[in-house]
Design an enzyme around this catalytic site. Structure first.
Site, PDB file in Angstrom:
ATOM      1  CG  MET A   1     -49.414   7.369 -29.525  1.00 24.62           C
ATOM      2  SD  MET A   1     -51.195   7.429 -29.306  1.00 24.62           S
ATOM      3  CE  MET A   1     -51.686   8.314 -30.785  1.00 24.62           C
TER       4      MET A   1
ATOM      5  CG  LEU B   1     -41.289   5.576 -34.499  1.00 22.05           C
ATOM      6  CD1 LEU B   1     -39.994   5.052 -33.874  1.00 22.05           C
ATOM      7  CD2 LEU B   1     -42.025   6.471 -33.520  1.00 22.05           C
TER       8      LEU B   1
ATOM      9  CG  HIS C   1     -42.093  10.044 -34.013  1.00 19.68           C
ATOM     10  ND1 HIS C   1     -42.788   9.728 -35.164  1.00 19.68           N
ATOM     11  CD2 HIS C   1     -43.019  10.220 -33.048  1.00 19.68           C
ATOM     12  CE1 HIS C   1     -44.088   9.709 -34.886  1.00 19.68           C
ATOM     13  NE2 HIS C   1     -44.260  10.004 -33.618  1.00 19.68           N
TER      14      HIS C   1
ATOM     15  N   GLY D   1     -43.042  16.841 -28.981  1.00 17.63           N
ATOM     16  CA  GLY D   1     -43.025  17.688 -30.159  1.00 17.63           C
ATOM     17  C   GLY D   1     -43.920  18.901 -29.974  1.00 17.63           C
TER      18      GLY D   1
ATOM     19  CB  SER E   1     -48.900  14.112 -38.828  1.00 18.30           C
ATOM     20  OG  SER E   1     -49.943  13.302 -38.306  1.00 18.30           O
ATOM     21  CB  SER E   2     -48.385   8.772 -37.425  1.00 16.05           C
ATOM     22  OG  SER E   2     -47.220   8.861 -36.629  1.00 16.05           O
TER      23      SER E   2
END
Lengths: 315, 315
Positions: free
Chosen positions: A40, A43, A47, A182, A220-221
């Site tokens: 999404m 990155l 990722h 992931g 995590s984003s």
């Protein structure tokens, strides 16, 4: 993160479904294999590790960047989900071997004759719900009925339906040979694996290990939304998981005891537990006593940020 | 129906998923296009017309013959559904141009560690439910949430879920360019069309016109279960549909009046109506007044046999 190494490969950016499929079919007809890494965007090293994993397995890499409205409920953080497309492209160019295509559609859903529709409208994040009550809008959903029920499925009722559906769409558009997910999103990974088996997709689903920051926080984003203080508190997740793992490996096999350890540590740090479960690695059913491979799964809130993490125990 | 014309083509019979996909991919790599006609066997002229339709559109034809347990509820007629595989092959050989492959798997579902599993067990029709409560069995279902609700979805709650799911599986195994469905199963046809759009399958879905017996009865594998008397009574379905269509074309646009005509005629003939609806051709939502293309859809019981039929009205 700007850089200009000579050996950097610029990915082809494809926004159109049909063009994406055309590219894949052309490559396949040349005997090339294709790896898909669905993301999404925004990155991070997590990722990148998925892309590196894909590089081991296929000739060509497609990274999809698509913030999927179908997996957010109206009360969730679709509108504040971070994005940085130009930065993402820079990061992808820096990956050894690069990526071949970034698939970046504006919208993957058909809104029929509804008033929500139109690409331009859909681009305005937050205004979008792809669940229509009537009319000719999107209405097909893939559900992995048992695995989607527990853990994240409890607090996010439309989440896995949206994930399984958009991944099905991406599979049908990109037609990859391998897809890498992931293991941080452990339940998601297992759901996609099961879906691929049950629906006979000819795609190998790979789960790639969690990548952590130096201090142990799972990448995590959403970490970008944590204040300095919240971030410090959030380390309790990884710390408590590591302790519980250590205890289990030393012989503490009672799930209740182990869960209590974890919950207490996160609560004391100021986190608010959504769930802390010890489940079978395949069925994701809670176990009372650890006798076979399990995974400790946690979701907890720090301020307005909900984080998830997990740790496999193979005893 | 035995015959031995020199120009008859014997179809290759494939029972294994991977072999089926391998065949399709080999053909595609040679630039051939593939048409799929999914059936549950006991083939009649209606099925043959679907194959003829597919012949117009693609180089190669795959007919799948698979009695899908996933679309029957435990109380339905899975165990008495007629079958005649050898006869089916004879009928397919008699089709002009023949068919290239008959895909005839024993079982398409993964039963995990459950006691139901195993191909041999699955072959015993009637013993099978592929819906497991726990464990590692099949649990992924494709749902077309609005279109599956009405008409046949009301009296057969797992039916369309099972249809959409098995068709997804067949699409992923056979990887056809075109798939042909009969408009006799109107709701099914619309559901598959919607599913293909919503899940981005790269497959053209064709709806093929209803084929009727000389006396007007819509062809169905289930007709074989009708007694001579029931069969005569069942003609009331087509007769009432034709009358209602005629009335509509003459200006009667009130759905209530038209429905009453149909219901009365079938009731008087001794049929038991499951539903009689006049719905929009795309949304399948009931209309009160006919202003745009609609379809009259009927399901009715004659003895122990449930028949469906429909008629499009394009005014």
């Amino acid at each position: 993160m700007k850089s200009s190494h000579k050996n950097e490969k610029e990915p082809e950016i494809i926004t159109n479904k049909n063009q994406m499929r055309k590219w894949s079919r052309a490559m396949r007809s040349q005997g090339k294999t294709i790896g898909l890494v669905p993301t999404m965007g925004y990155l991070h090293e997590g990722h990148i590790s998925l892309i590196k994993e894909a590089h081991k397995l296929t000739n060509l890499i497609v990274v999809s960047i698509y913030l999927n409205p179908g997996q957010f409920s109206p009360t969730e953080d679709l509108s504040t989900y971070p994005s940085d497309f130009d930065g993402d492209i820079q990061r992808l160019m820096a990956v050894p071997g690069g990526v071949d295509v970034v698939f970046h559609p504006y919208n993957l859903y058909d809104y029929g004759n509804s008033s929500v529709g139109g690409d331009s409208e859909v681009e305005k994040k937050g205004a979008v719900s792809c669940v229509e009550e009537r009319g000719l809008g999107h209405e097909t959903w893939v559900r992995v009925e048992r695995l989607e029920k527990g853990m994240c499925g409890k607090s996010r009722p439309v989440f896995f339906r949206g994930v399984a559906t958009v991944v099905t769409k991406l599979f049908n558009i990109v037609e990859p040979d391998v897809a890498v997910f992931g293991k941080k999103d452990y339940q998601q990974w297992r759901i996609i694996q099961r879906m691929v088996r049950d629906l006979d997709f000819s795609i190998e689903v790979i789960g790639s290990d969690i990548v952590r920051e130096n201090d142990g926080l799972a990448m995590s984003s959403r970490n970008v939304h944590l204040s300095t203080e919240e971030r410090k508190k959030a380390l309790s997740i990884n710390r408590s998981l590591s302790r519980a793992k250590f205890a289990a490996e030393k012989g503490q096999v009672n799930s209740g005891e182990l869960r209590n350890m974890i919950i207490q540590e996160i609560n004391e740090a100021g986190g608010r537990i959504d769930y802390a479960e010890i489940v079978d690695q395949e069925t994701l059913e809670a176990v009372e006593e650890i006798k076979s491979p399990v995974v400790f799964c946690i979701a907890a809130w720090f301020g307005k940020v909900r984080l998830i993490d997990n740790m496999e125990i193979n005893i």
